[in-house]
Design a protein around this motif. Sequence first.
Motif, short mmCIF file in Angstrom:
data_model
loop_
_atom_site.label_atom_id
_atom_site.label_comp_id
_atom_site.label_asym_id
_atom_site.label_seq_id
_atom_site.Cartn_x
_atom_site.Cartn_y
_atom_site.Cartn_z
N ASP A 58 -0.51 4.86 -0.91
CA ASP A 58 -1.40 5.01 0.26
C ASP A 58 -0.60 4.86 1.55
OD1 ASP A 58 -3.60 5.29 1.87
OD2 ASP A 58 -4.36 3.25 1.53
N TYR A 59 0.34 5.77 1.76
CA TYR A 59 1.16 5.71 2.98
C TYR A 59 0.32 5.99 4.22
CZ TYR A 59 5.27 6.30 5.95
OH TYR A 59 6.22 6.15 6.93
N ALA A 60 -0.66 6.89 4.09
CA ALA A 60 -1.52 7.21 5.23
C ALA A 60 -2.32 5.98 5.66
CB ALA A 60 -2.45 8.36 4.87
N GLY A 61 -2.85 5.24 4.68
CA GLY A 61 -3.62 4.05 5.01
C GLY A 61 -2.77 2.97 5.64
N PRO B 32 7.26 5.37 -7.11
CA PRO B 32 6.75 5.27 -5.74
C PRO B 32 7.67 5.87 -4.68
CG PRO B 32 7.47 3.12 -6.51
CD PRO B 32 7.46 4.03 -7.70
N LEU B 33 8.93 6.13 -5.04
CA LEU B 33 9.86 6.74 -4.09
C LEU B 33 9.93 8.25 -4.23
CD1 LEU B 33 12.93 4.29 -4.18
CD2 LEU B 33 11.01 4.33 -2.60
N ALA B 34 9.09 8.83 -5.07
CA ALA B 34 9.19 10.25 -5.41
C ALA B 34 9.13 11.15 -4.18
CB ALA B 34 8.10 10.64 -6.40
N THR B 35 8.28 10.82 -3.21
CA THR B 35 8.13 11.69 -2.04
C THR B 35 9.21 11.45 -0.99
OG1 THR B 35 6.65 10.11 -0.93
CG2 THR B 35 5.64 11.79 -2.35
N GLU C 7 0.83 -1.20 0.00
CA GLU C 7 0.00 0.00 0.00
C GLU C 7 0.86 1.25 0.00
OE1 GLU C 7 -0.51 -2.72 1.66
OE2 GLU C 7 -2.66 -3.17 1.81
N MET C 8 1.95 1.24 0.79
CA MET C 8 2.83 2.39 0.86
C MET C 8 3.39 2.73 -0.52
SD MET C 8 6.35 2.92 3.05
CE MET C 8 7.34 1.86 1.99
#
Length: 295
Positions: free
Chosen positions: A82-85, A253-256, A77-78
């Motif tokens: 959806d890191y928050a989830g 997916p590692l952009a942030t 999910e991360m």
Amino acid sequence: MKVFVTGASGHVGSALVPELLQAGHQVTGLARSDTSAAKLEAQGATVQRGDLDDLEGLRKGAAEADAVIHLAFKHEEMFAGDYAGASAADLAVVRAFIDELSGTGKALIGTGGTLSYSGLGHTATEDERVPDDHSRGTARNLIIDASDLRGAVVVLPPTVHSELDRAGFIPLLVKTARTTGVSGYPGDGTNRWSATHTLDAARLYRLAVEKAPAGSVLHAVAEEAVTLREIAEVIGQKLNVPVESVPAEHFGPLATMVARDAPTSGARTKALLGWEPKGPSLREDLESGFYSEQS
């Protein structure tokens, strides 16, 4: 000691289970699949089937153990955005463990990440407090603030590296470089990540469950600061692709996360528990070739 381990068949868990068993502990590992269960059984661990959504099952595993090591996280999910989830699910698990272990004095060893220290402007030490409004800050703080159990948190670098690492940050950087034909770094590439070898991280978890004082924050850090440009240069050399500064979107997916600067010290952890990293450095593992040979 009977130790219940979530994430027991994952990257760090694959090293932790034999580390615990060799030290004379009994291990029960959480397994989502037949493949994971078979892997744990082959190592000599007892299997409890379930996942992070099965809170009652997790309570049962904790109740039957003398200590809990919580490694698992919803990484799928991360990395899907959806890191928050994923963090909310992790918080629910931590609350369930604390509720079950409250008043027992048993150990609960949780997991954090050094990228939580991004932007401090100095090398993070074990004294740093991650705010509750950070995505995983509440779970971390609940563990170290618990007054009626022995709670501690092992804080892992983004680059826990070894041949056991098949889906972490480094494999994703290698995959991105192979797919795009460029080994990229953000900005001028001077932002820094910490690093440690998988076997060293596993040994720290074992020491933590055996003797970490309540409220301990433990940094699994062998190398305080490796620049993203240095990582990109070795990957580029191994894949024979150019090394360039690229925009964040290049990393998918590692952009942030890839531009975060989070140098971190593990000096106090080493002094507290007598933990001394012995594994090869990140550069040595990158240069050895097994990361670049992954499909």
